[in-house]
Design a protein around this motif. Structure first.
Motif, PDB file in Angstrom:
ATOM      1  N   ALA A 113       0.826  -1.213   0.000  1.00 63.15           N
ATOM      2  CA  ALA A 113       0.000   0.000   0.000  1.00 63.15           C
ATOM      3  C   ALA A 113       0.858   1.259   0.000  1.00 63.15           C
ATOM      4  N   ARG A 114       1.963   1.240   0.728  1.00 65.32           N
ATOM      5  CA  ARG A 114       2.824   2.427   0.763  1.00 65.32           C
ATOM      6  C   ARG A 114       3.412   2.749  -0.605  1.00 65.32           C
ATOM      7  N   LEU A 115       3.499   1.757  -1.461  1.00 68.62           N
ATOM      8  CA  LEU A 115       4.033   1.991  -2.797  1.00 68.62           C
ATOM      9  C   LEU A 115       2.934   2.331  -3.800  1.00 68.62           C
ATOM     10  N   GLY A 116       1.738   2.593  -3.302  1.00 69.91           N
ATOM     11  CA  GLY A 116       0.668   3.118  -4.142  1.00 69.91           C
ATOM     12  C   GLY A 116      -0.263   2.092  -4.731  1.00 69.91           C
ATOM     13  N   ALA A 151      14.874  -6.290  -2.911  1.00 71.02           N
ATOM     14  CA  ALA A 151      16.086  -6.072  -2.120  1.00 71.02           C
ATOM     15  C   ALA A 151      16.076  -4.691  -1.478  1.00 71.02           C
ATOM     16  N   THR A 152      15.535  -3.707  -2.194  1.00 75.54           N
ATOM     17  CA  THR A 152      15.467  -2.349  -1.653  1.00 75.54           C
ATOM     18  C   THR A 152      14.564  -2.297  -0.430  1.00 75.54           C
ATOM     19  N   LEU A 153      13.389  -2.917  -0.515  1.00 79.62           N
ATOM     20  CA  LEU A 153      12.499  -2.894   0.642  1.00 79.62           C
ATOM     21  C   LEU A 153      13.075  -3.691   1.796  1.00 79.62           C
ATOM     22  N   GLY A 154      13.773  -4.782   1.497  1.00 82.84           N
ATOM     23  CA  GLY A 154      14.425  -5.529   2.566  1.00 82.84           C
ATOM     24  C   GLY A 154      15.454  -4.680   3.287  1.00 82.84           C
ATOM     25  N   SER A 206       5.117  -5.652  -5.495  1.00 82.93           N
ATOM     26  CA  SER A 206       4.946  -4.314  -6.063  1.00 82.93           C
ATOM     27  C   SER A 206       5.523  -4.250  -7.468  1.00 82.93           C
ATOM     28  N   GLY A 207       6.703  -4.816  -7.645  1.00 81.73           N
ATOM     29  CA  GLY A 207       7.296  -4.849  -8.972  1.00 81.73           C
ATOM     30  C   GLY A 207       6.457  -5.636  -9.955  1.00 81.73           C
ATOM     31  N   TRP A 208       5.868  -6.720  -9.472  1.00 83.56           N
ATOM     32  CA  TRP A 208       4.985  -7.527 -10.327  1.00 83.56           C
ATOM     33  C   TRP A 208       3.758  -6.715 -10.736  1.00 83.56           C
ATOM     34  N   PHE A 209       3.164  -5.990  -9.804  1.00 86.73           N
ATOM     35  CA  PHE A 209       2.005  -5.162 -10.139  1.00 86.73           C
ATOM     36  C   PHE A 209       2.374  -4.074 -11.147  1.00 86.73           C
ATOM     37  N   ASP A 210       3.601  -3.576 -11.045  1.00 87.13           N
ATOM     38  CA  ASP A 210       4.052  -2.517 -11.955  1.00 87.13           C
ATOM     39  C   ASP A 210       4.533  -3.053 -13.298  1.00 87.13           C
ATOM     40  N   GLY A 211       4.535  -4.368 -13.466  1.00 91.85           N
ATOM     41  CA  GLY A 211       4.950  -4.947 -14.733  1.00 91.85           C
ATOM     42  C   GLY A 211       6.451  -4.960 -14.955  1.00 91.85           C
ATOM     43  N   LEU A 212       7.244  -4.887 -13.877  1.00100.99           N
ATOM     44  CA  LEU A 212       8.693  -4.917 -14.018  1.00100.99           C
ATOM     45  C   LEU A 212       9.157  -6.319 -14.415  1.00100.99           C
ATOM     46  N   ASP A 213      10.294  -6.392 -15.097  1.00102.56           N
ATOM     47  CA  ASP A 213      10.858  -7.692 -15.403  1.00102.56           C
ATOM     48  C   ASP A 213      11.433  -8.303 -14.128  1.00102.56           C
ATOM     49  N   LEU A 214      11.924  -9.532 -14.222  1.00102.16           N
ATOM     50  CA  LEU A 214      12.384 -10.236 -13.025  1.00102.16           C
ATOM     51  C   LEU A 214      13.486  -9.462 -12.317  1.00102.16           C
ATOM     52  N   THR A 215      14.418  -8.914 -13.074  1.00101.63           N
ATOM     53  CA  THR A 215      15.503  -8.148 -12.473  1.00101.63           C
ATOM     54  C   THR A 215      14.966  -6.953 -11.691  1.00101.63           C
ATOM     55  N   GLY A 216      14.010  -6.239 -12.278  1.00 95.22           N
ATOM     56  CA  GLY A 216      13.425  -5.086 -11.604  1.00 95.22           C
ATOM     57  C   GLY A 216      12.665  -5.471 -10.356  1.00 95.22           C
ATOM     58  N   ARG A 273       6.591   5.384  -2.354  1.00 94.83           N
ATOM     59  CA  ARG A 273       7.139   5.251  -3.704  1.00 94.83           C
ATOM     60  C   ARG A 273       8.208   6.307  -3.989  1.00 94.83           C
ATOM     61  N   ALA A 274       7.985   7.532  -3.535  1.00 92.30           N
ATOM     62  CA  ALA A 274       8.942   8.604  -3.800  1.00 92.30           C
ATOM     63  C   ALA A 274      10.271   8.396  -3.082  1.00 92.30           C
ATOM     64  N   GLU A 275      10.294   7.450  -2.107  1.00 94.31           N
ATOM     65  CA  GLU A 275      11.512   7.210  -1.335  1.00 94.31           C
ATOM     66  C   GLU A 275      12.314   6.008  -1.828  1.00 94.31           C
ATOM     67  N   LEU A 276      11.863   5.347  -2.870  1.00 92.42           N
ATOM     68  CA  LEU A 276      12.529   4.132  -3.313  1.00 92.42           C
ATOM     69  C   LEU A 276      13.988   4.342  -3.686  1.00 92.42           C
TER      70      LEU A 276
END
Length: 317
Positions: A44-47, A282-285, A266-276, A301-304
């Motif tokens: 939710a924090r990522l929108g 890793a960033t959220l971890g 979140s990356g999956w919802f945004d349609g990022l590839d596996l690397t993304g 999201r603005a803090e990623l």
């Protein structure tokens, strides 16, 4: 609430934290806890639209739980209120700079009484992804049946399932967990586990590659292996990809795995590839381990990009 991107099912706990030994007394601070609710907050924090469902007591801690989830933008319309059972509690004490001890008081809690009927309406409303963990089915027979039903209902409705093994040794043995989680994994499209949990969704004693191959044969398309400070490995039918952990100062590892999962989804919802997806996980971890609390330090999201090329002691002016 419109159809959520993510629907999570589980028990939300209230965490009471102490900066020193509990036996010595001292102030306790109150926090929201629970693996599934942590993931919902992170997403939710990522929108993204996130919803959490479970049984919540009508006691004051139950009110606190719902208030915190609503404040984070997590949908709780499908929650069942239970006037007869208390909220589960978790006590954390910072025993030394390197050791945190956890005590649970959750037996007979509202969350442990989860049942299939609690989930029918939320599942019927749909979602882009259903997230489950291996914690909830360990809580009771009715919770176990509810999670099995939810996975089957999601698959029948065309909703992909993400399963985080999340084995809790205080809740059940490895053999008991394997008996339930191995069949459950067959309903998942994504399975997440630490390296020492993989055999709980495969044959005992099988190595990582053998378990992954078995999961692929059963219809799983992505297996994520969490490696702690060494990052994570992602297995897909196309091959294996590794992402390293971000170098940060770790102060609290509680909730790090949930943060990783939230970032990946979140990356999956945004349609990022596996690397993304792996990089966001890793960033959220990294945000989780470098801040105190189960989910308090997770980014908007603005803090990623805050940790991109950072140095210890950085001050952003």
């Amino acid at each position: 609430m419109t159809t959520p991107d993510l629907l999570t099912v589980g028990e939300a706990l209230v965490s009471l934290r102490s900066a020193g030994p509990l036996a010595a007394g001292g102030a306790l601070t109150t926090h929201l806890a629970g693996a599934e609710s942590n993931v919902a907050v992170g997403v939710a924090r990522l929108g993204h639209r996130a919803a959490w469902v479970g049984r919540v007591s009508t006691d004051e801690f139950g009110e606190f739980t719902l208030r915190q989830l609503r404040a984070e933008g997590v949908g709780v319309d499908g929650v069942t209120r239970d006037p007869d059972r208390p909220t589960g509690l978790m006590f954390l004490e910072q025993r030394t700079a390197d050791v945190t001890r956890v005590q649970y008081h959750r037996a007979g809690s509202a969350g442990s009484a989860l049942r299939v009927d609690d989930l029918r309406a939320p599942l019927a409303a749909g979602a882009r992804m259903l997230h489950l963990t291996g914690i909830t089915p360990a809580l009771s027979d009715t919770a176990r049946e509810a999670i099995r039903w939810a996975a089957e209902a999601a698959v029948a409705a065309g909703i992909p399932v993400c399963l985080d093994v999340n084995h809790r040794v205080r809740l059940w043995s490895r053999d008991s967990a394997r008996e339930v989680l191995a069949p459950l994994a067959g309903h998942a499209s994504t399975v997440i586990a630490s390296a020492d949990e993989l055999d709980l969704v495969g044959d005992p004693g099988a190595d990582e590659s053998a378990v992954v191959a078995e999961l692929f044969r059963r219809g799983v398309d992505t297996v994520l292996v969490k490696l702690g400070s060494e990052g994570a490995r992602a297995h897909t039918p196309a091959g294996v990809e590794h992402v390293g952990a971000l170098a940060v100062t770790a102060v609290d590892t509680v909730g790090a795995g949930d943060a990783f999962t939230a970032g990946y989804l979140s990356g999956w919802f945004d349609g990022l590839d596996l690397t993304g997806r792996l990089r966001r996980a890793a960033t959220l971890g990294a945000f989780a381990v470098s801040s105190r609390g189960d989910c308090e330090g997770l980014p908007r999201r603005a803090e990623l990009s805050l940790l991109d090329g950072h140095e210890a002691g950085s001050v952003l002016r």
